[in-house]
Design a protein around this motif. Structure first.
Motif, PDB file in Angstrom:
ATOM      1  N   GLY A   1       0.804  -1.215   0.000  1.00  0.00           N
ATOM      2  CA  GLY A   1       0.000   0.000   0.000  1.00  0.00           C
ATOM      3  C   GLY A   1       0.836   1.262   0.000  1.00  0.00           C
ATOM      4  O   GLY A   1       2.058   1.253  -0.136  1.00  0.00           O
ATOM      5  N   GLN A   2       0.144   2.395   0.198  1.00  0.00           N
ATOM      6  CA  GLN A   2       0.751   3.728   0.088  1.00  0.00           C
ATOM      7  C   GLN A   2       1.373   4.166   1.411  1.00  0.00           C
ATOM      8  O   GLN A   2       0.749   4.067   2.466  1.00  0.00           O
ATOM      9  CB  GLN A   2      -0.304   4.752  -0.336  1.00  0.00           C
ATOM     10  CG  GLN A   2       0.212   6.172  -0.489  1.00  0.00           C
ATOM     11  CD  GLN A   2       1.136   6.337  -1.685  1.00  0.00           C
ATOM     12  OE1 GLN A   2       0.910   5.726  -2.725  1.00  0.00           O
ATOM     13  NE2 GLN A   2       2.174   7.142  -1.537  1.00  0.00           N
ATOM     14  N   LEU A   3       2.595   4.698   1.338  1.00  0.00           N
ATOM     15  CA  LEU A   3       3.297   5.219   2.507  1.00  0.00           C
ATOM     16  C   LEU A   3       3.787   6.622   2.170  1.00  0.00           C
ATOM     17  O   LEU A   3       4.482   6.825   1.167  1.00  0.00           O
ATOM     18  CB  LEU A   3       4.486   4.316   2.853  1.00  0.00           C
ATOM     19  CG  LEU A   3       5.256   4.602   4.143  1.00  0.00           C
ATOM     20  CD1 LEU A   3       4.362   4.383   5.366  1.00  0.00           C
ATOM     21  CD2 LEU A   3       6.478   3.691   4.237  1.00  0.00           C
ATOM     22  N   THR A   4       3.406   7.599   2.992  1.00  0.00           N
ATOM     23  CA  THR A   4       3.814   8.987   2.774  1.00  0.00           C
ATOM     24  C   THR A   4       4.844   9.374   3.830  1.00  0.00           C
ATOM     25  O   THR A   4       4.592   9.215   5.023  1.00  0.00           O
ATOM     26  CB  THR A   4       2.610   9.935   2.829  1.00  0.00           C
ATOM     27  OG1 THR A   4       1.642   9.510   1.865  1.00  0.00           O
ATOM     28  CG2 THR A   4       3.027  11.360   2.498  1.00  0.00           C
ATOM     29  N   ILE A   5       5.983   9.877   3.379  1.00  0.00           N
ATOM     30  CA  ILE A   5       7.139  10.117   4.249  1.00  0.00           C
ATOM     31  C   ILE A   5       7.607  11.558   4.061  1.00  0.00           C
ATOM     32  O   ILE A   5       7.585  12.092   2.946  1.00  0.00           O
ATOM     33  CB  ILE A   5       8.295   9.156   3.873  1.00  0.00           C
ATOM     34  CG1 ILE A   5       7.817   7.696   3.925  1.00  0.00           C
ATOM     35  CG2 ILE A   5       9.502   9.365   4.778  1.00  0.00           C
ATOM     36  CD1 ILE A   5       8.638   6.769   3.047  1.00  0.00           C
ATOM     37  N   THR A   6       8.053  12.177   5.148  1.00  0.00           N
ATOM     38  CA  THR A   6       8.625  13.522   5.049  1.00  0.00           C
ATOM     39  C   THR A   6       9.984  13.556   5.735  1.00  0.00           C
ATOM     40  O   THR A   6      10.263  12.768   6.647  1.00  0.00           O
ATOM     41  CB  THR A   6       7.692  14.569   5.674  1.00  0.00           C
ATOM     42  OG1 THR A   6       8.213  15.875   5.417  1.00  0.00           O
ATOM     43  CG2 THR A   6       7.564  14.392   7.178  1.00  0.00           C
ATOM     44  N   ALA A   7      10.835  14.487   5.268  1.00  0.00           N
ATOM     45  CA  ALA A   7      12.174  14.654   5.837  1.00  0.00           C
ATOM     46  C   ALA A   7      12.676  16.039   5.452  1.00  0.00           C
ATOM     47  O   ALA A   7      12.154  16.668   4.529  1.00  0.00           O
ATOM     48  CB  ALA A   7      13.124  13.575   5.307  1.00  0.00           C
ATOM     49  N   PRO A   8      13.708  16.566   6.145  1.00  0.00           N
ATOM     50  CA  PRO A   8      14.327  17.823   5.725  1.00  0.00           C
ATOM     51  C   PRO A   8      14.906  17.693   4.313  1.00  0.00           C
ATOM     52  O   PRO A   8      15.319  16.603   3.902  1.00  0.00           O
ATOM     53  CB  PRO A   8      15.427  18.043   6.763  1.00  0.00           C
ATOM     54  CG  PRO A   8      15.001  17.236   7.948  1.00  0.00           C
ATOM     55  CD  PRO A   8      14.292  16.049   7.391  1.00  0.00           C
ATOM     56  N   VAL A   9      14.967  18.811   3.587  1.00  0.00           N
ATOM     57  CA  VAL A   9      15.293  18.759   2.160  1.00  0.00           C
ATOM     58  C   VAL A   9      16.658  18.115   1.894  1.00  0.00           C
ATOM     59  O   VAL A   9      16.752  17.086   1.210  1.00  0.00           O
ATOM     60  CB  VAL A   9      15.238  20.172   1.543  1.00  0.00           C
ATOM     61  CG1 VAL A   9      15.708  20.131   0.091  1.00  0.00           C
ATOM     62  CG2 VAL A   9      13.824  20.737   1.619  1.00  0.00           C
ATOM     63  N   LEU A  10      17.734  18.704   2.416  1.00  0.00           N
ATOM     64  CA  LEU A  10      19.066  18.206   2.072  1.00  0.00           C
ATOM     65  C   LEU A  10      19.335  16.849   2.716  1.00  0.00           C
ATOM     66  O   LEU A  10      19.878  15.940   2.069  1.00  0.00           O
ATOM     67  CB  LEU A  10      20.138  19.214   2.482  1.00  0.00           C
ATOM     68  CG  LEU A  10      21.568  18.895   2.038  1.00  0.00           C
ATOM     69  CD1 LEU A  10      21.632  18.709   0.521  1.00  0.00           C
ATOM     70  CD2 LEU A  10      22.520  19.999   2.473  1.00  0.00           C
ATOM     71  N   PHE A  11      18.960  16.670   3.974  1.00  0.00           N
ATOM     72  CA  PHE A  11      19.151  15.381   4.631  1.00  0.00           C
ATOM     73  C   PHE A  11      18.331  14.308   3.916  1.00  0.00           C
ATOM     74  O   PHE A  11      18.783  13.164   3.756  1.00  0.00           O
ATOM     75  CB  PHE A  11      18.749  15.460   6.102  1.00  0.00           C
ATOM     76  CG  PHE A  11      19.107  14.235   6.899  1.00  0.00           C
ATOM     77  CD1 PHE A  11      20.405  14.014   7.299  1.00  0.00           C
ATOM     78  CD2 PHE A  11      18.134  13.311   7.239  1.00  0.00           C
ATOM     79  CE1 PHE A  11      20.743  12.874   8.037  1.00  0.00           C
ATOM     80  CE2 PHE A  11      18.457  12.177   7.967  1.00  0.00           C
ATOM     81  CZ  PHE A  11      19.766  11.965   8.369  1.00  0.00           C
ATOM     82  N   GLY A  12      17.125  14.679   3.501  1.00  0.00           N
ATOM     83  CA  GLY A  12      16.299  13.743   2.756  1.00  0.00           C
ATOM     84  C   GLY A  12      16.940  13.345   1.442  1.00  0.00           C
ATOM     85  O   GLY A  12      16.921  12.173   1.050  1.00  0.00           O
ATOM     86  N   HIS A  13      17.517  14.325   0.751  1.00  0.00           N
ATOM     87  CA  HIS A  13      18.175  14.057  -0.524  1.00  0.00           C
ATOM     88  C   HIS A  13      19.407  13.167  -0.338  1.00  0.00           C
ATOM     89  O   HIS A  13      19.620  12.204  -1.101  1.00  0.00           O
ATOM     90  CB  HIS A  13      18.562  15.378  -1.176  1.00  0.00           C
ATOM     91  CG  HIS A  13      19.407  15.228  -2.411  1.00  0.00           C
ATOM     92  ND1 HIS A  13      18.908  14.768  -3.600  1.00  0.00           N
ATOM     93  CD2 HIS A  13      20.725  15.465  -2.625  1.00  0.00           C
ATOM     94  CE1 HIS A  13      19.877  14.725  -4.509  1.00  0.00           C
ATOM     95  NE2 HIS A  13      20.988  15.145  -3.932  1.00  0.00           N
ATOM     96  N   MET A  14      20.219  13.463   0.684  1.00  0.00           N
ATOM     97  CA  MET A  14      21.488  12.781   0.844  1.00  0.00           C
ATOM     98  C   MET A  14      21.364  11.414   1.513  1.00  0.00           C
ATOM     99  O   MET A  14      22.090  10.476   1.160  1.00  0.00           O
ATOM    100  CB  MET A  14      22.448  13.663   1.664  1.00  0.00           C
ATOM    101  CG  MET A  14      22.856  14.946   0.983  1.00  0.00           C
ATOM    102  SD  MET A  14      23.852  16.028   2.065  1.00  0.00           S
ATOM    103  CE  MET A  14      25.322  15.017   2.297  1.00  0.00           C
ATOM    104  N   TYR A  15      20.442  11.272   2.468  1.00  0.00           N
ATOM    105  CA  TYR A  15      20.406  10.066   3.283  1.00  0.00           C
ATOM    106  C   TYR A  15      19.076   9.314   3.227  1.00  0.00           C
ATOM    107  O   TYR A  15      19.060   8.080   3.118  1.00  0.00           O
ATOM    108  CB  TYR A  15      20.733  10.417   4.747  1.00  0.00           C
ATOM    109  CG  TYR A  15      22.130  10.934   4.948  1.00  0.00           C
ATOM    110  CD1 TYR A  15      23.204  10.067   5.117  1.00  0.00           C
ATOM    111  CD2 TYR A  15      22.392  12.300   4.969  1.00  0.00           C
ATOM    112  CE1 TYR A  15      24.493  10.537   5.295  1.00  0.00           C
ATOM    113  CE2 TYR A  15      23.677  12.790   5.143  1.00  0.00           C
ATOM    114  CZ  TYR A  15      24.722  11.902   5.308  1.00  0.00           C
ATOM    115  OH  TYR A  15      25.997  12.365   5.476  1.00  0.00           O
ATOM    116  N   VAL A  16      17.964  10.038   3.341  1.00  0.00           N
ATOM    117  CA  VAL A  16      16.673   9.363   3.447  1.00  0.00           C
ATOM    118  C   VAL A  16      16.237   8.749   2.122  1.00  0.00           C
ATOM    119  O   VAL A  16      15.802   7.596   2.066  1.00  0.00           O
ATOM    120  CB  VAL A  16      15.589  10.326   3.983  1.00  0.00           C
ATOM    121  CG1 VAL A  16      14.244   9.618   4.080  1.00  0.00           C
ATOM    122  CG2 VAL A  16      16.007  10.868   5.353  1.00  0.00           C
ATOM    123  N   ALA A  17      16.349   9.504   1.029  1.00  0.00           N
ATOM    124  CA  ALA A  17      15.904   8.995  -0.270  1.00  0.00           C
ATOM    125  C   ALA A  17      16.613   7.698  -0.667  1.00  0.00           C
ATOM    126  O   ALA A  17      15.953   6.744  -1.107  1.00  0.00           O
ATOM    127  CB  ALA A  17      16.075  10.069  -1.342  1.00  0.00           C
TER     128      ALA A  17
END
Length: 296
Positions: free
Chosen positions: A92-108
């Motif tokens: 199913g669908q999962l919606t996730i949020t994170a800070p922009v740069l940290f999200g780009h570098m680590y979370v994504a």
């Protein structure tokens, strides 16, 4: 009155902003939606919406009632899922949020690996440099770099991130390296966010001290602020992960490391519900594994 159905009706009206659109979403008639809302308001003894011929908006009581109603519905949905076969397999669908740069570098990258492992999960990732209200914005899981202040959420710490001060080697060679935070007084500084705190905080002998920076240059985004520091415009304060690539390249140098404030916790946060969908539980455990012992 079916209180559960009345709560569903109330939340749909709030989400859709219209009695008619709420009726369509519920597969019900407009008169039935009106009766359900009226019954709920009579039961609670308050008006939940201001209604005119052109506009529908929540009252103060309605705004307070909405998060609780959402939690009741989410808990009911989670209870249903726990009894179904789907709850044993992430889907199913999962919606996730994170800070922009940290999200780009680590979370994504971590999300990509998670989805490669769980092929039935779909993810929507929203990167913001602001505090996100998970319940109001329909987000399942967040990654946050700060202590949790919202008691309606659960936080599990993944690691910590330092707050550092940096400047270019060329600037330090010309103007000298500060030995103490007070040496920053009057020195040119670069501000990476217009809404950043007015003072920089440090620790000296177990005590917190503050310095008011001389912000010669301000941005509403971090990337140009980092580049400006690397170009020799002065000092800047950043999270360590934001500048470490530039430090590794020799474009920036950290200073006053002995006076850094306590590291900030990096946490995975989610609504305080006893029963979470399998996809949410699996993602939380995945992030704990991915970021185990994170120290940046």
């Amino acid at each position: 009155m079916d209180r559960f159905k009345a709560m569903q009706t109330f939340v749909q009206i709030a989400d859709k902003g219209s009695l008619t659109r709420a009726a369509e979403a519920l597969g019900s008639s407009l008169p039935a939606v009106v009766r359900s809302l009226a019954a709920l308001e009579a039961h609670l003894g308050v008006r939940l919406f201001h209604r005119t011929t052109r506009r529908l908006s929540l009252t103060e009581e309605g705004r307070h009632y909405l998060p609780s109603a959402r939690e009741v519905l989410l808990a009911a949905d989670a209870a249903d899922l726990a009894l179904k076969a789907e709850a044993r397999e992430p889907a199913g669908q999962l919606t996730i949020t994170a800070p922009v740069l940290f999200g780009h570098m680590y979370v994504a990258p971590a999300i990509v690996r998670f989805m490669q492992r769980h092929e039935k999960v779909r993810c929507s990732v929203r990167l913001y440099d602001r505090t996100v209200n998970l319940l109001e914005e329909g987000i399942d899981v967040g990654i946050r770099i700060s202590p949790l202040e919202d008691s309606s959420l659960v936080a599990q710490t993944l690691g910590t991130i330092r707050r550092v001060v940096a400047a270019s080697p060329a600037y330090l060679a010309q103007h000298g390296t500060p030995r103490h935070p007070r040496d920053l007084a009057g020195a040119p500084c670069v501000r990476g966010r217009i809404d950043a705190p007015a003072q920089w905080l440090f620790r000296d002998g177990g005590k917190t001290i503050s310095v008011t920076p001389n912000n010669r240059l301000e941005f509403n985004h971090l990337a140009p602020a980092i580049e400006s520091c690397a170009a020799g415009m002065g000092f800047g304060t950043f999270f360590s992960y934001q500048v470490m690539p530039h430090v590794a390249q020799g474009r920036l140098k950290l200073v006053l490391e002995d006076f850094e404030p306590p590291p900030r916790p990096v946490s995975v946060i989610y609504p305080n519900a006893r029963l979470l969908p399998a996809r949410t539980r699996a993602f939380i455990e995945w992030m704990k594994m991915e970021f185990s012992g994170l120290r940046l």
